[in-house]
Design an enzyme around this catalytic site. Structure first.
Site, mmCIF file in Angstrom:
data_model
loop_
_atom_site.group_PDB
_atom_site.id
_atom_site.type_symbol
_atom_site.label_atom_id
_atom_site.label_comp_id
_atom_site.label_asym_id
_atom_site.label_seq_id
_atom_site.Cartn_x
_atom_site.Cartn_y
_atom_site.Cartn_z
ATOM 1 N N ASP A 32 -35.322 -41.270 -9.944
ATOM 2 C CA ASP A 32 -34.028 -40.651 -9.657
ATOM 3 C C ASP A 32 -33.066 -40.799 -10.831
ATOM 4 O OD1 ASP A 32 -34.708 -39.752 -7.133
ATOM 5 O OD2 ASP A 32 -33.692 -41.368 -6.057
ATOM 6 N N HIS A 38 -27.416 -42.649 -7.017
ATOM 7 C CA HIS A 38 -26.876 -41.399 -7.538
ATOM 8 C C HIS A 38 -25.405 -41.511 -7.910
ATOM 9 C CE1 HIS A 38 -30.604 -39.449 -6.624
ATOM 10 N NE2 HIS A 38 -30.501 -39.677 -5.335
#
Length: 304
Positions: free
Chosen positions: A242, A265
């Site tokens: 990610d 994130h």
């Protein structure tokens, strides 16, 4: 390291559900001209609005990276695995057309994205590749996690996660973006969630495409995964995946060493914002990083 830009040799199409929306979507990755960058296109909307894959277009969204168009109403969800794939394969330019609002989840990793693109082929273009080189340490934190990026030759991510009282526990992993390591080490690491995560998402009308075939489910010390875990430390490998995808939103490959503890994130997005907030933090260069010198060259900055 590649000295010139690259794109995919021919179009590649994927079909599946979106993880968060549960909606079917068809996505096609097309070749793009040198210098075009990564551009996402909503073909299901009037005028087929375009959304450049750049950090300034990232919206505040929970548990995913979501892009916003510039005044055209377009959103594109869950782009991180796709961008990680472009980073891992060295694809600088691509036009990605979607007939829905979310990138297809496939098996919850980037493996299903990588294989068709490798089969299609990646071709060189007549333009020098540029890198964004981090010139001094940049640190962000949110009270839960911390992420630091330091000057280095190459792009390295060292991550640590800590999920007490679960089968995940504390895991650390270091990844350098070189050779086949992306495909071999992190591309096939799948997303995961706990029952509390799933319940929260469902209460928000999200997570509707999740199932045992695309999400590892962790309930205390119990792990449910199709065909079992692919790596003993698959959880941290996915977090590193990610991170690689989120940071490709810099607009060019980054050179630096990233160290995160309990990252995600939000922190990845804030790190890019912090880097570009000060001109002294970075520079653009068409000089490839020194071969074989992937370890950081600056003093380490401790994170906890």
């Amino acid at each position: 390291m590649r000295a010139v830009e690259h794109t995919v040799a021919r179009p590649v199409t994927y079909r599946d559900l979106g993880l968060f929306t549960g909606e079917p979507v068809v996505m096609t990755v097309h070749p793009a001209a040198a210098g075009a960058g990564i551009v996402l296109v909503r073909t299901d909307m009037p005028g087929s609005p375009e959304v450049p894959a750049q950090w300034g277009r990232v919206a505040d969204a929970e548990r995913r990276t979501m892009m916003l168009g510039a005044g055209n109403g377009a959103t594109i969800w869950t782009v991180e695995h796709l961008l990680a794939t472009f980073a891992g394969l060295g694809i600088d330019n691509a036009r990605v057309e979607l007939n829905g609002r979310e990138v297809p989840i496939l098996d919850g990793s980037a493996a299903g994205l990588v294989a068709p693109l490798e089969e299609a082929g990646v071709v060189a273009q007549d333009r020098l590749r540029s890198w964004i080189r981090v010139r001094r340490p940049v640190r962000v934190e949110n009270g839960i996690g911390t992420v630091v990026m330091e000057p280095a030759e190459g792009f390295v991510v060292h991550g640590t996660i800590d999920y007490p009282d679960t089968a995940i526990g504390r895991q650390s992993y270091e990844f350098a973006l070189e050779g086949s390591r992306f495909r071999d080490e992190i591309a096939s690491a799948r997303t995961f969630c706990t029952p509390a995560d799933a319940e929260k998402l469902r209460s928000q009308g999200l997570g509707l495409g999740g199932n045992p075939g695309n999400v590892i489910q962790v309930d205390g010390m119990c792990v449910q995964a199709k065909d079992g875990l692919r790596f003993a430390d698959e959880f941290i490998r996915h977090k590193v995946l990610d991170c690689v995808g989120d940071l490709y939103l810099a607009g060019a490959p980054l050179l630096g060493r990233v160290t995160f503890v309990r990252g995600g994130h939000e922190l990845n997005r804030r790190l890019l914002s912090a880097i570009f907030s000060e001109p002294a933090n970075w520079e653009r260069s068409t000089c490839p990083p020194a071969s074989g010198t992937w370890a950081g060259t600056a003093a380490r900055v401790a994170v906890a």
